[in-house]
Design an enzyme around this catalytic site. Structure first.
Site, PDB file in Angstrom:
ATOM      1  N   SER A 351     -21.093 109.702 -78.393  1.00 52.47           N
ATOM      2  CA  SER A 351     -20.573 108.861 -77.404  1.00 52.47           C
ATOM      3  C   SER A 351     -18.908 108.529 -77.693  1.00 52.47           C
ATOM      4  CB  SER A 351     -21.303 107.498 -77.281  1.00 52.47           C
ATOM      5  OG  SER A 351     -20.926 106.837 -75.928  1.00 52.47           O
ATOM      6  N   ASP A 413     -26.741 112.611 -68.714  1.00 50.79           N
ATOM      7  CA  ASP A 413     -26.120 111.502 -69.541  1.00 50.79           C
ATOM      8  C   ASP A 413     -24.675 111.259 -68.891  1.00 50.79           C
ATOM      9  OD1 ASP A 413     -24.494 109.969 -71.288  1.00 50.79           O
ATOM     10  OD2 ASP A 413     -24.857 111.380 -73.068  1.00 50.79           O
ATOM     11  N   HIS A 507     -28.347 108.714 -72.319  1.00 48.52           N
ATOM     12  CA  HIS A 507     -27.468 108.853 -73.451  1.00 48.52           C
ATOM     13  C   HIS A 507     -27.861 108.345 -74.805  1.00 48.52           C
ATOM     14  CE1 HIS A 507     -23.309 108.640 -74.826  1.00 48.52           C
ATOM     15  NE2 HIS A 507     -23.256 107.326 -75.188  1.00 48.52           N
TER      16      HIS A 507
END
Length: 526
Positions: A351, A413, A507
């Protein structure tokens, strides 16, 4: 001992660059009003004509009459929502993590352990969030800490997802390796780990506290923990960046791993950083996401020269006892590479951490750090957002040409699809996109993942179908893949969130770990 097979040839150094800069487009979201959002949608004025937009003269000329289109007002609406949700999300996060740790540390969901501990006057109250057994929500969704050794088939070269191989020598019986219960008196056993296995697990545990990470690295993985670091953000006046460094062993290491912490699920400031569109020009390095630069230690926004905006040397402007992430980590890495002459540098993150992992080597190139770039082996990111324009992508590619940069994306995602691309913010992705679908069938893509801006209506049915499939898979994958893939209630409830917003549930680091372990990669799709 970790030995990186097939180490890259020594880099010829970063491209020679002019350190000019000065271009920028900064959207002051705190100054954007509802009437401004309506104006952007209806009047389509040039984006640089708004009082909340700060742009250089050159950028104003380059952008011209371009409006914000739909992307800028949409982004500002999202940012307003995230700002309003900050305190409710923080309270929910603290309460939820307390509850989950309270239950986990007292025997689990059935409650019998809680009753028994009350009876024995040994009830555990998880007030210390820095304790080695305290886990974040990420750690509750996926509590696995053991590294999975590579199989003989994979290390023999039969798997397309093999990047390089780590040969790790540890003390312990074979059956003890996954539990971490190794003893010095046990037999010497050699295990092999793929680079993706090490990096995806490092990116996952980077969400946890210092003591937790140190315990896992030293006692479960039998690697060498170097340190945990907090990075100061002079614009937000707080530590916003966390990372840790480890080597495969204390002496004669062959790998130095730098792992950045990513976007925390309930931290709306992290999500705001991922989504915002503002960028800053750093000369030949291209236009780079402003929030990510600030997280690494950007010094000035209003400088016309890149060497003043992000100077090579730390000017010592952080408060006493505080450090800017890039400068501190650069020196830690330099020291470790000097201590271990045969080691290669591996940089990773999930991320937001993936974005920082991508920018870190680019800054090394900008500052002419040829010695460090020459030791760079791999940059692997998971669920990484976009970080710069096409010039940045080219600059990073040239800087890391002797290494391998792979960007892993799991299905829908949303984070790899932000910041959204727009005429006024032309964000692009670099590296090789290693794309996994919902059943961990993978392929290498030369460009973006499908549905690059996330809102293509052609993918709506597929997104929600995938969310249902992920929930079913999460409940039953263990039956075919083994007990390591059994998901708890916390993980399944998180997947239920995908039935509302598929991009959020996709995610989870858990799917990235499963993709690396179970997935297979087809040849690159050009």
């Amino acid at each position: 001992m970790v030995v990186v097979a097939g180490a890259a040839a020594a880099a010829g150094g970063p491209p020679k660059t002019k350190m000019a800069g000065g271009e920028k487009l900064i959207i002051r979201s705190d100054k954007v009003r509802l009437i401004d959002i309506l104006s952007m949608l209806l009047l389509r004025r040039p984006i640089t004509s708004y009082s909340f937009v700060e742009a250089s003269d050159q950028t104003t000329l380059d952008v011209g009459d371009e409006s914000g289109g739909i992307i800028v007002p949409l982004t500002e609406v999202i940012l307003k929502f995230l700002a309003a949700a900050y305190w409710p999300a923080k309270v929910i996060s603290v309460a939820l993590e307390f509850l989950l740790n309270f239950v986990a540390l007292n025997g689990g969901m059935l409650g019998l352990g809680i009753i028994w501990n009350i009876f024995r006057c040994k009830l555990v109250i998880p007030l210390d969030r820095e304790a080695p057994d305290f886990r974040t929500i990420i750690g509750m969704i996926d509590g696995r800490t053991e590294l999975k050794p590579a199989t003989l088939e994979v290390t023999g070269g039969g798997d397309m997802r093999q990047l390089q191989v780590h040969d790790t020598v540890v003390f312990g019986e074979a059956e003890d390796l996954e539990s971490g219960g190794c003893t010095v008196a046990a037999l010497l056993v050699q295990q092999q780990y793929l680079v993706p296995e090490v990096t995806v697990m490092a990116a996952k545990i980077a969400y946890e506290n210092h003591a937790y990470i140190e315990n896992v690295v030293n006692n479960v993985w039998k690697f060498n923990f170097v340190g945990f670091y907090n990075g100061w953000n002079k614009f937000l006046h707080q530590d916003t960046t966390q990372a840790f460094v480890m080597t495969d062993r204390a002496k004669d290491a062959s790998a130095v791993v730098l792992a950045f912490r990513g976007t925390e699920p309930f931290n709306t400031k992290d999500w705001s950083t991922d989504v915002e569109l503002s960028w800053l020009g750093l000369g030949a390095m291209g236009n780079v996401h402003l929030g990510f630069l600030k997280a690494l230690g950007l010094q000035e926004v209003n400088e016309e020269k890149a060497e003043r905006a992000f100077p090579r040397k730390d000017k010592g402007t952080a408060p006493k006892g505080k450090f800017f992430a890039y400068y501190q980590l650069r020196e830690v890495v330099r020291e470790q590479l000097k201590k271990h002459p045969a080691a290669r540098l591996i940089v990773t993150g999930h991320s937001l951490g993936g974005a920082l992992a991508a920018i870190f080597p680019a800054l090394l190139a900008l500052h002419g750090e040829k010695d460090l770039l020459g030791r760079l082996g791999d940059v692997l990111t998971y669920g990484q957002p976009r970080v710069g324009d096409s010039n940045f992508v080219d600059f990073l590619s040239a800087a890391t040409k002797a290494a391998r940069y792979d960007r892993v994306v799991y299905r829908y995602d949303i984070v790899p699809r932000v910041p959204f691309t727009a005429p006024v913010a032309k964000y692009s992705h670099g590296g090789t996109c290693v794309y996994y679908n919902g059943w961990y069938d993978g392929k290498e893509l030369a460009g973006d993942e499908p549905d690059p801006n996330y809102f293509d209506p052609r993918y709506v049915l597929s997104k929600y179908g995938n969310a249902v499939g992920d929930l079913v898979k999460g409940a039953f994958l263990w039956a075919s893949a083994g007990r390591d893939y059994r998901e708890g209630l916390c993980s399944l409830l998180y997947r239920c969130g995908g039935l509302i917003f598929p991009g959020f549930a996709s995610h989870s680091p858990r799917d990235y770990v499963d993709a690396v372990r179970l997935g297979r990669i087809a040849p690159k799709q050009i």
